[in-house]
Design a protein around this motif. Structure first.
Motif, PDB file in Angstrom:
ATOM      1  N   GLY A  97     -18.847  46.163 -28.080  1.00 25.96           N
ATOM      2  CA  GLY A  97     -18.985  44.899 -27.379  1.00 25.96           C
ATOM      3  C   GLY A  97     -17.831  44.754 -26.408  1.00 25.96           C
ATOM      4  O   GLY A  97     -16.668  44.927 -26.782  1.00 25.96           O
ATOM      5  N   VAL A  98     -18.132  44.453 -25.152  1.00 27.28           N
ATOM      6  CA  VAL A  98     -17.123  44.417 -24.094  1.00 27.28           C
ATOM      7  C   VAL A  98     -16.813  42.963 -23.741  1.00 27.28           C
ATOM      8  O   VAL A  98     -17.728  42.158 -23.554  1.00 27.28           O
ATOM      9  CB  VAL A  98     -17.630  45.168 -22.845  1.00 27.28           C
ATOM     10  CG1 VAL A  98     -16.666  44.992 -21.682  1.00 27.28           C
ATOM     11  CG2 VAL A  98     -17.829  46.647 -23.160  1.00 27.28           C
ATOM     12  N   VAL A  99     -15.527  42.635 -23.665  1.00 25.30           N
ATOM     13  CA  VAL A  99     -15.103  41.295 -23.246  1.00 25.30           C
ATOM     14  C   VAL A  99     -14.087  41.444 -22.124  1.00 25.30           C
ATOM     15  O   VAL A  99     -12.980  41.945 -22.335  1.00 25.30           O
ATOM     16  CB  VAL A  99     -14.487  40.497 -24.405  1.00 25.30           C
ATOM     17  CG1 VAL A  99     -13.989  39.141 -23.901  1.00 25.30           C
ATOM     18  CG2 VAL A  99     -15.509  40.295 -25.517  1.00 25.30           C
ATOM     19  N   VAL A 100     -14.474  41.027 -20.921  1.00 26.61           N
ATOM     20  CA  VAL A 100     -13.644  41.157 -19.730  1.00 26.61           C
ATOM     21  C   VAL A 100     -12.966  39.823 -19.442  1.00 26.61           C
ATOM     22  O   VAL A 100     -13.571  38.753 -19.606  1.00 26.61           O
ATOM     23  CB  VAL A 100     -14.504  41.596 -18.525  1.00 26.61           C
ATOM     24  CG1 VAL A 100     -13.731  41.464 -17.227  1.00 26.61           C
ATOM     25  CG2 VAL A 100     -14.985  43.022 -18.721  1.00 26.61           C
ATOM     26  N   PHE A 101     -11.708  39.882 -18.998  1.00 24.22           N
ATOM     27  CA  PHE A 101     -10.995  38.679 -18.581  1.00 24.22           C
ATOM     28  C   PHE A 101     -10.337  38.943 -17.241  1.00 24.22           C
ATOM     29  O   PHE A 101      -9.622  39.934 -17.064  1.00 24.22           O
ATOM     30  CB  PHE A 101      -9.917  38.292 -19.601  1.00 24.22           C
ATOM     31  CG  PHE A 101      -8.942  37.269 -19.067  1.00 24.22           C
ATOM     32  CD1 PHE A 101      -9.356  35.975 -18.793  1.00 24.22           C
ATOM     33  CD2 PHE A 101      -7.616  37.616 -18.822  1.00 24.22           C
ATOM     34  CE1 PHE A 101      -8.468  35.036 -18.285  1.00 24.22           C
ATOM     35  CE2 PHE A 101      -6.721  36.685 -18.322  1.00 24.22           C
ATOM     36  CZ  PHE A 101      -7.138  35.392 -18.054  1.00 24.22           C
ATOM     37  N   LEU A 102     -10.588  38.056 -16.270  1.00 22.41           N
ATOM     38  CA  LEU A 102      -9.940  38.137 -14.972  1.00 22.41           C
ATOM     39  C   LEU A 102      -9.194  36.833 -14.710  1.00 22.41           C
ATOM     40  O   LEU A 102      -9.790  35.752 -14.723  1.00 22.41           O
ATOM     41  CB  LEU A 102     -10.962  38.377 -13.855  1.00 22.41           C
ATOM     42  CG  LEU A 102     -11.674  39.737 -13.845  1.00 22.41           C
ATOM     43  CD1 LEU A 102     -12.559  39.841 -12.612  1.00 22.41           C
ATOM     44  CD2 LEU A 102     -10.691  40.894 -13.870  1.00 22.41           C
ATOM     45  N   GLU A 103      -7.888  36.963 -14.469  1.00 25.52           N
ATOM     46  CA  GLU A 103      -7.049  35.791 -14.228  1.00 25.52           C
ATOM     47  C   GLU A 103      -7.508  35.037 -12.986  1.00 25.52           C
ATOM     48  O   GLU A 103      -7.427  33.805 -12.909  1.00 25.52           O
ATOM     49  CB  GLU A 103      -5.593  36.225 -14.062  1.00 25.52           C
ATOM     50  CG  GLU A 103      -4.604  35.082 -14.054  1.00 25.52           C
ATOM     51  CD  GLU A 103      -4.407  34.460 -15.432  1.00 25.52           C
ATOM     52  OE1 GLU A 103      -4.594  33.224 -15.527  1.00 25.52           O
ATOM     53  OE2 GLU A 103      -4.075  35.179 -16.387  1.00 25.52           O
ATOM     54  N   ASP A 104      -8.006  35.780 -11.980  1.00 26.07           N
ATOM     55  CA  ASP A 104      -8.476  35.154 -10.743  1.00 26.07           C
ATOM     56  C   ASP A 104      -9.998  35.096 -10.684  1.00 26.07           C
ATOM     57  O   ASP A 104     -10.590  35.033  -9.615  1.00 26.07           O
ATOM     58  CB  ASP A 104      -7.936  35.898  -9.526  1.00 26.07           C
ATOM     59  CG  ASP A 104      -8.327  37.384  -9.529  1.00 26.07           C
ATOM     60  OD1 ASP A 104      -8.793  37.880 -10.572  1.00 26.07           O
ATOM     61  OD2 ASP A 104      -8.149  38.035  -8.489  1.00 26.07           O
ATOM     62  N   GLY A 105     -10.632  35.126 -11.843  1.00 27.15           N
ATOM     63  CA  GLY A 105     -12.094  35.056 -11.900  1.00 27.15           C
ATOM     64  C   GLY A 105     -12.615  33.689 -11.521  1.00 27.15           C
ATOM     65  O   GLY A 105     -11.856  32.747 -11.290  1.00 27.15           O
ATOM     66  N   HIS A 106     -13.926  33.563 -11.481  1.00 24.19           N
ATOM     67  CA  HIS A 106     -14.583  32.339 -11.006  1.00 24.19           C
ATOM     68  C   HIS A 106     -15.804  32.093 -11.873  1.00 24.19           C
ATOM     69  O   HIS A 106     -16.622  32.988 -12.078  1.00 24.19           O
ATOM     70  CB  HIS A 106     -14.989  32.501  -9.540  1.00 24.19           C
ATOM     71  CG  HIS A 106     -15.441  31.237  -8.883  1.00 24.19           C
ATOM     72  ND1 HIS A 106     -16.647  30.642  -9.166  1.00 24.19           N
ATOM     73  CD2 HIS A 106     -14.839  30.453  -7.950  1.00 24.19           C
ATOM     74  CE1 HIS A 106     -16.785  29.550  -8.429  1.00 24.19           C
ATOM     75  NE2 HIS A 106     -15.699  29.415  -7.683  1.00 24.19           N
ATOM     76  N   ALA A 107     -15.925  30.862 -12.370  1.00 25.45           N
ATOM     77  CA  ALA A 107     -17.042  30.542 -13.265  1.00 25.45           C
ATOM     78  C   ALA A 107     -18.394  30.747 -12.603  1.00 25.45           C
ATOM     79  O   ALA A 107     -19.397  30.960 -13.282  1.00 25.45           O
ATOM     80  CB  ALA A 107     -16.918  29.095 -13.756  1.00 25.45           C
ATOM     81  N   GLY A 108     -18.426  30.706 -11.279  1.00 22.79           N
ATOM     82  CA  GLY A 108     -19.683  30.878 -10.574  1.00 22.79           C
ATOM     83  C   GLY A 108     -20.269  32.265 -10.666  1.00 22.79           C
ATOM     84  O   GLY A 108     -21.445  32.466 -10.360  1.00 22.79           O
ATOM     85  N   ILE A 109     -19.467  33.252 -11.087  1.00 20.60           N
ATOM     86  CA  ILE A 109     -19.973  34.624 -11.164  1.00 20.60           C
ATOM     87  C   ILE A 109     -19.883  35.195 -12.582  1.00 20.60           C
ATOM     88  O   ILE A 109     -20.124  36.378 -12.781  1.00 20.60           O
ATOM     89  CB  ILE A 109     -19.247  35.553 -10.164  1.00 20.60           C
ATOM     90  CG1 ILE A 109     -17.722  35.452 -10.278  1.00 20.60           C
ATOM     91  CG2 ILE A 109     -19.653  35.216  -8.748  1.00 20.60           C
ATOM     92  CD1 ILE A 109     -17.075  36.333 -11.262  1.00 20.60           C
TER      93      ILE A 109
END
Length: 616
Positions: A393-405
């Motif tokens: 199971g993969v869980v990605v986290f991006l500090e500059d991510g966006h809820a829209g994507i």
């Protein structure tokens, strides 16, 4: 031949499932893509040919999706009775009472396509069919980027602030099942709450926990529900509730017996149903609803549908256009703009206003695409590292991510690596909380996974901090718990799928002789609409020689082809082709493709949409 494996530098062991498997090569890094022929019930093929007059090829397509003849083209007359939904009579009575007694009504929905469709259905039913003054109805939806999922505290505060000294009736749609604390808060302030939803309920002490403070909870997911179909979307639940309200108002003498039915709202429920990815194979209700809804859209009975017909090449809207054109635009605007922008488009009173809202939706979608492109490469690299580590199971986290994507990128990672995926980024104006969306593969139930994690680790994933269903979900966690959650999610995926290998899969409807690929076949495949989750478009495998190839697209990421078999040739296109696997002139390939119409200058021609090629 049961399956093939497309691979590049394969490192996975025990990946091939049967001794008859062969190897195809496409660019997937280290991870193989299995091209598997669907299992087909030959008795069902015969029934479909005999009872529905389908060709052998079309019958195999339908049988591969497990749809019986009687459920292939159901009509509205075949819909299950709405009275079987729990609390629907009570909900109808409460709403009708509010309508007759001019009690202020709040319609609170989720902000995705399902929620926007439900919002438009409820608002138009109240204001146009039941003559409730617009000033007596507040339509409201949560902004997922700013306030998160469900009936959030911000939504509750906004509801309480509107006509604060008056008792109100609150109707939730496509949410509410996991929001008992906020519903209780509304109840304590003297308001009544009707929940309409389709999501599964939080599990507390091993049992689904229905929000006890709500005055009515209408949901096919309730354990006491006698409604036979748990696969319907939230917008359809809202539609069924409002049809019952109409009947209650007739019984009360408030509406005449000949009051117009709500059938003009079916197209709205159809769009939300397709985009919310509920089953199109195991639900005759969904198939009947979407078939009828598409007919309304093509007839242009609403200004928004007339605009939609102009936006689609060929002017013939399909379920694919719902899923990949209209739905994404609504979802994008709800995340980067007004959470009810989609409802405004649906409710536009004329084409000029519908055009205005469509431009806004489309602009937001282009903005979303730019954000998505910037995030995708980072997300895929992070996911690749986790797969390298053996994570299932993969869980990605991006500090500059966006809820829209979130959802789109989670889906892309799931497609690329064949593993369930969660995609997190910081919650709006918060460094401590993360919000995320999840997508999955066959064999892993997202909501049940959340329940299992929450049961043993309520400090990591508290009840009420997540929601969803089998195919998708959303969650909020503290940033400090991210790595622990990753481990728990990976463990839960492994528990649910067992020893089964996880890898990207392209399912096909088997080998097809090129001479059978003609306009008659495409027309017949089109007649099998609606396509969607669990009833995907038909894909076949055939052998062709490349007679022409050229690069197209602004960034040169696509190729246009002419494929030949004997004296016959076919126009084809392959999108998002990696440089390493671009087809070469004169080479013979096994091609995986979907036969489609290509609309151009008022005409439609046969075109093959390629998804993979193997040099023979």
């Amino acid at each position: 031949m049961k399956a093939k494996v497309m691979e590049m530098e394969m490192e996975n062991k025990k990946l091939i499932d049967s001794p008859t498997d062969t190897t195809l090569r496409v660019d997937r890094g280290k991870w193989s893509t299995v091209v598997r022929e669907r299992h087909v019930d030959t008795h069902l093929v015969k029934r479909l040919k005999d009872e529905k007059g389908l060709s052998e090829t079309a019958a195999r397509v339908v049988a591969g999706r497990g749809v019986a003849p009687e459920d292939l083209w159901p009509s509205l007359a075949d819909l299950d009775p709405p009275a079987l939904l729990p609390d629907i009579a009570k909900a109808a009575q409460l709403i009708a009472h509010a309508v007759v007694n001019e009690i202020p009504i709040v319609s609170a929905s989720d902000s995705d396509s399902d929620g926007n469709s439900a919002q438009a259905i409820i608002y138009e039913a109240l204001t146009k069919h039941f003559d409730v003054p617009q000033g007596n109805v507040l339509a409201i939806a949560g902004h997922k980027l700013k306030s998160g999922y469900g009936l959030t505290q911000k939504l509750v505060n906004d509801i309480l602030a509107w006509r604060e000294n008056e008792p109100k009736l609150i109707i939730t749609s496509d949410m509410g099942s996991s929001d008992e604390p906020r519903i209780r808060q509304l109840k304590e302030k003297g308001h009544r709450v009707v929940v309409t939803d389709h999501h599964e309920f939080p599990v507390v002490d091993g049992r689904p926990s229905i929000p006890e403070s709500a005055d009515a909870v209408v949901s096919p997911a309730r354990p006491d529900s006698e409604y036979p179909d748990r696969k319907i979307a939230g917008c359809y639940v809202a539609f069924l509730v409002m049809t019952q309200v109409r009947q209650e108002l007739i019984n009360m003498g408030f509406l005449p017996a000949e009051a117009p039915k709500l059938t003009n709202l079916i197209g709205l429920a159809a769009l939300g149903t397709v985009v919310d990815c509920v089953s199109m194979s195991r639900s005759k209700n969904n198939r009947a609803l979407v078939r009828a809804g598409l007919k309304q859209v093509r007839e242009g009975i609403r200004p928004c549908w007339r605009v939609a017909n102009r936006m689609v090449r060929g002017g013939y809207v399909t379920s694919e256009d719902f899923a990949f054109l209209l739905g994404p635009a609504v979802n994008a605007y709800s995340r980067v703009g007004d959470p009810l922008g989609g409802a405004n488009f649906f409710l536009a009173p004329d084409e000029s206003i519908a055009d205005f809202w469509w431009t806004a939706l489309e602009t937001a979608n282009e903005k979303r695409k730019k954000i998505e492109r910037a995030m995708t490469e980072k997300a895929l690299k992070q996911a690749e590292q986790q797969v390298d580590q053996g994570r299932r199971g993969v869980v990605v986290f991006l500090e500059d991510g966006h809820a829209g994507i979130h959802g789109i990128n989670a889906a892309r990672i799931t497609e690329r690596f064949g593993r369930p995926c969660g995609f997190f980024s910081p919650q709006y104006e918060s460094d401590e909380m993360l919000t995320g969306s999840f997508r999955t593969v066959e064999g892993f139930h997202v909501k049940q996974g959340f329940d299992a994690i929450s049961k043993d680790n309520p400090d990591i994933l508290p009840p009420g901090s997540y929601g969803g269903h089998a195919g998708a979900g959303g969650a909020r966690i503290k940033k400090q718990h991210l790595e622990t959650f990753r481990q728990l999610f990976d463990h839960e995926v492994a528990r649910q799928v067992g020893e089964r290998q996880l890898y990207p899969t392209i399912e096909t409807d088997g080998w097809l002789e090129p001479e059978k690929v003609d306009t008659c076949l495409v027309a017949e495949l089109e007649s099998l609409e609606p396509y969607g989750r669990e009833f995907p478009e038909a894909r076949f495998m055939s052998v062709f020689r490349v007679a022409r190839v050229r690069t197209i697209g602004k960034e040169g990421g696509h190729v246009k082809l002419v494929l030949k078999s004997g004296k016959r040739q076919y126009q084809a296109v392959w999108f998002f082709v990696d440089d390493k696997c671009r087809p070469k002139y004169g080479v013979t390939y096994t091609v995986v493709y979907a036969p489609k119409w290509n609309h151009w200058k008022g005409e439609k021609r046969l075109q093959l949409m390629v998804v993979g090629m193997l040099p023979n």
